[in-house]
Design an enzyme around this catalytic site. Structure first.
Site, PDB file in Angstrom:
ATOM      1  N   GLU A 151      16.531  -8.629  25.767  1.00 33.43           N
ATOM      2  CA  GLU A 151      16.107  -9.783  24.990  1.00 33.43           C
ATOM      3  C   GLU A 151      16.796 -11.025  25.548  1.00 33.43           C
ATOM      4  O   GLU A 151      16.274 -11.696  26.406  1.00 33.43           O
ATOM      5  CB  GLU A 151      16.435  -9.548  23.502  1.00 33.43           C
ATOM      6  N   GLU A 182      24.864  -8.085  14.761  1.00 37.78           N
ATOM      7  CA  GLU A 182      23.546  -8.563  14.343  1.00 37.78           C
ATOM      8  C   GLU A 182      23.231  -8.109  12.928  1.00 37.78           C
ATOM      9  O   GLU A 182      22.688  -8.839  12.131  1.00 37.78           O
ATOM     10  CB  GLU A 182      22.485  -8.004  15.299  1.00 37.78           C
TER      11      GLU A 182
END
Ligand code: BGC
Length: 734
Positions: free
Chosen positions: A338, A605
């Site tokens: 990502e 996260e």
């Protein structure tokens, strides 16, 4: 700038990185030499075997279609009479797997463009540009990709040079001088441990999650192979866990030359704390390995320390997540497939970021990219650069275009950031107005409310229904609240720029009314947004409701990306400072200290990245280096330490210092370096002594200091404010 220069590339090298070369000799000694250079991909340039500059992964990451940076280096000290200039080009962001979906840029050839201006001692000028006089060969970098890593062959003989391919059709108009900070090598970390896991893996632990690469020293035989895998965590059995990297292979491969040698990757970076030696000749010596952190060269401005070790670690974790994700663009994470410039993450974290480090230049450069990716209709992309070619502009993500410039204005005090972004802000707000079916709200159809629909909602909130990443707060409520906030910021910015904002002031009023008429506040995040954005009809009741929900939930938060940044702020602003502290100091799941106590060295996260029983939440959406929730630090700077910007005097030209002590922190020492000097706020709580709280505040600017609700004016100049409550307070010159 590059008028006479052409882009040069090569023929058929497959995955091998080309090395371009130009030989040049000068008749008289060189007085001055300047190199202008850029690449399609990322480059590393050498003059006579010496590295030019220290920018790693130059020319950096931008919206290449329109903006490709070039660098300018003074290469005078490296110049000789006979010179060899070489430039190796890797895939980087431009041509790597990271931008594979952006065919327009990704399928371009690896190429370099350069202009070298040389002034000789005899006063003559010589210009050397990239053209058919350059040569190219296969470098020793056999493979290089940001996601998958790099392979280097030190064993084979150097390849022969061939003709370059002059790419006369390639545009030069997108070339711009470097706007951002250079990316460079920063901290060097030695291993804190070496062990063999139950699965038999040889692992080195650097004790710190970071982004960068490993340098190693090895004595080997020609042809010996070293293969290294990178990982952020160990699984519950103590084995290396890499599934959360998803498809990113993140490998370092090195084919050794003969004898002693030192190697580090050239044109990639990895996110990791551990490395696994998949192949390594002989018994590894931990001291031979060094982890090198890589990030944009920002100046550190914020410091914080207190008695509570867990909170200090949390602060360190935030700094490390910022470092790891400020590699030319603000990314979500530095390790998996990502590493995108997610707009939502950036807006969530930008206030904390701007206190920790001086990030004005970093963000202004990226904001130019945000504007470059804005769609015709005003939609702001969710990721910038839009490498995934997405057409989605989610609430709280697209709002980066109002929130980020506004924060840069508050922290640094320069109106230009408002002027530069005003039209884009207005287009965004107008886009929302045009997109909603219901006047004065931003609503969407039922099917658009699903995961990967129109909005991300309160992303990763704890109240998300099972199997979803989208929290329980109605996405229409979230979108409408951010709509109000963006209009509010637009109005403020417009007024500062001397514009008539009547139309948008009315719009704001209408949104507030429509919001109040339409939405019931059911979740923690709904309460938070209503309070933060001035949408609550009855602040007192709303704040009490939020405090009650938190208490009933065992002093635990349920908020995600959208609610968390404001959660502690709205509590302390409305008389619930103690509840804010309860959340800050909570160590049961979900909480900031839960992560710290489970060994986090960066911000996770997901609140339960590693569960109490050691199992792992999900392999899909589980980065251990995601700065978003590190946004809690701006509450420590601004509320616990109490250093606040005053909107009328942005950039800390005047300051309001309003500390909120809590004895559970023991003492707190917060400082912020501003353009006017260092503002410092310290307090310590001492029970049973002659004072309850002792304050020491020093400020180089005029300040209003608020202690126990009483205001004290502190004049300009370096002042120390020393107070003992409840007995006395005073101020004086240092
Ligand atoms: C990213 C997030 C981002 C989100 C949006 C994720 O994959 O890592 O941080 O904001 O997608 O849905």
């Amino acid at each position: 700038m590059f008028r006479q220069a052409e882009w040069i590339g090569c023929n058929g090298m497959g995955e091998i990185c080309p090395e371009f070369m130009r030989e040049m000799a000068f008749e008289s000694p060189v007085r001055e030499a300047t190199l202008f250079i850029s690449a399609i991909g990322v480059y590393e340039a050498y003059l006579n075997g010496e590295r030019i500059g220290d920018f790693v992964l130059a020319p950096g990451c931008t919206v290449y279609r329109e903006r490709l940076q070039y660098q300018i280096y003074d290469v005078t000290p490296l110049m000789k009479k006979d010179n060899i200039l070489t430039v190796t080009v890797g895939t980087g962001w431009h041509r790597g797997r990271i931008s594979a979906r952006s065919k327009q840029i990704n399928q371009m050839p690896g190429a370099v463009i350069a202009r070298l201006e040389v002034v000789l001692e005899d006063g003559r000028t010589q210009i050397i540009v990239t053209d058919g006089n350059w040569k190219v060969r296969k470098s020793r970098i056999l493979f290089s990709d940001l996601y998958d890593g790099e392979t280097y062959d030190a064993s084979s003989p150097e390849d022969a040079y061939q003709e370059v391919k002059v790419l006369a059709d390639l545009d030069k108009k997108q070339l711009i001088p470097q706007e951002g900070e250079k990316i460079c090598e920063q901290e060097r970390l030695k291993p804190v441990g070496y062990f063999v896991t139950p699965a038999g893996e040889r692992v080195i632990d650097f004790g710190q999650n970071l982004a960068g690469y490993v340098e190693f020293h090895v004595k080997a035989k020609k042809g010996d192979k070293i293969v290294i895998s990178h990982a952020e965590i160990l699984d519950k059995d103590g084995n290396v866990y890499t599934e959360n990297y998803r498809t990113a292979r993140a490998k370092l491969t090195y084919i050794c030359g003969e004898g002693e040698q030192v190697h580090k990757p050239h044109l990639v970076f990895y996110g990791f704390r551990y490395i696994r030696l998949d192949e390594y000749p002989g018994e590894p010596v931990p001291e031979d390995f060094t982890a090198i952190a890589l990030y944009s060269d920002m100046k550190r401005t914020g410091h914080m320390e207190c008695w509570h070790k867990g909170i200090n670690r949390l602060f360190e974790n935030t700094l490390w997540s910022q470092r790891s994700n400020f590699i030319d663009i603000p990314t979500d994470c530095p390790q998996r497939d990502e590493r995108m410039g997610w707009t939502g993450d950036a807006q969530v974290f930008c206030r904390t970021a701007s206190y920790n480090y001086h990030v004005e230049k970093f963000f202004e450069k990226w904001l130019a990219d945000v504007r470059a990716e804005q769609y015709e209709d005003g939609m702001i992309c969710d990721i910038v650069p839009n490498f995934w070619q997405m057409r989605r502009g989610s609430a709280a993500w697209g709002d980066v275009i109002t929130i980020l410039p506004w924060q840069m204005y508050l922290t640094y005090g320069h109106r230009t950031v408002l002027a530069d972004n005003f039209e884009a802000m207005k287009k965004w707000v107008d886009y929302i107005t045009g997109d909603s079916a219901v006047p004065y709200l931003w609503t969407c159809k039922e099917e658009e409310k699903k995961l990967w629909g129109k909005h991300y909602g309160d992303w990763l909130a704890q109240d998300a229904p099972y199997g979803s990443y989208v929290g329980a707060t109605d996405v229409d409520l979230v979108a409408s609240a951010f709509y109000a906030n963006s209009v509010d910021i637009l109005v403020r910015a417009g007024k500062i720029l001397g514009k008539d904002m009547t139309e948008y002031e009315e719009l704001y009023g209408n949104i507030v009314n429509a919001f109040r008429r339409t939405f019931h506040l059911e979740t923690q995040t709904a309460h938070v947004l209503a309070l933060q954005f001035g949408l609550a009809e009855n602040r007192e009741e709303t704040a009490a409701g939020l405090a009650r929900m938190i208490r009933e939930n065992g002093n635990r938060l349920q908020t995600g990306f959208v609610g968390t940044p404001y959660l502690l702020h709205v509590l302390s602003e409305n008389g619930y400072g103690n509840v804010a502290y309860d959340l800050l100091l909570q160590n049961a799941f979900p909480s900031w200290l839960y992560e710290v106590e489970h060994g986090a060295t960066t911000i996770w996260e997901h609140w339960d990245g590693i569960r109490d029983d050691g199992t792992i939440w999900s392999k899909d959406m589980n980065s251990y280096n995601h700065y978003a929730y590190g946004c809690v630090m701006d509450w420590i700077y601004g509320v616990a330490g109490g250093i606040r910007t005053v909107e009328e005097y942005p950039g800390f030209e005047k300051v309001r210092i309003c500390p909120l002590p809590d004895e559970r922190l023991g003492w707190l020492d917060v400082s912020l370096e501003t353009a006017y000097g260092v503002i410092r706020s310290k307090w310590s709580c001492k029970e049973g002594a002659e004072y309850k709280v002792r304050y020491e505040i020093s400020t180089p600017v005029e300040a209003v200091v608020v202690i126990d609700g009483k205001e004290y004016q502190v004049g300009k100049g370096d002042y120390i404010f020393y107070g003992i409550t409840p007995a006395s307070c005073g101020s004086g010159s240092l």
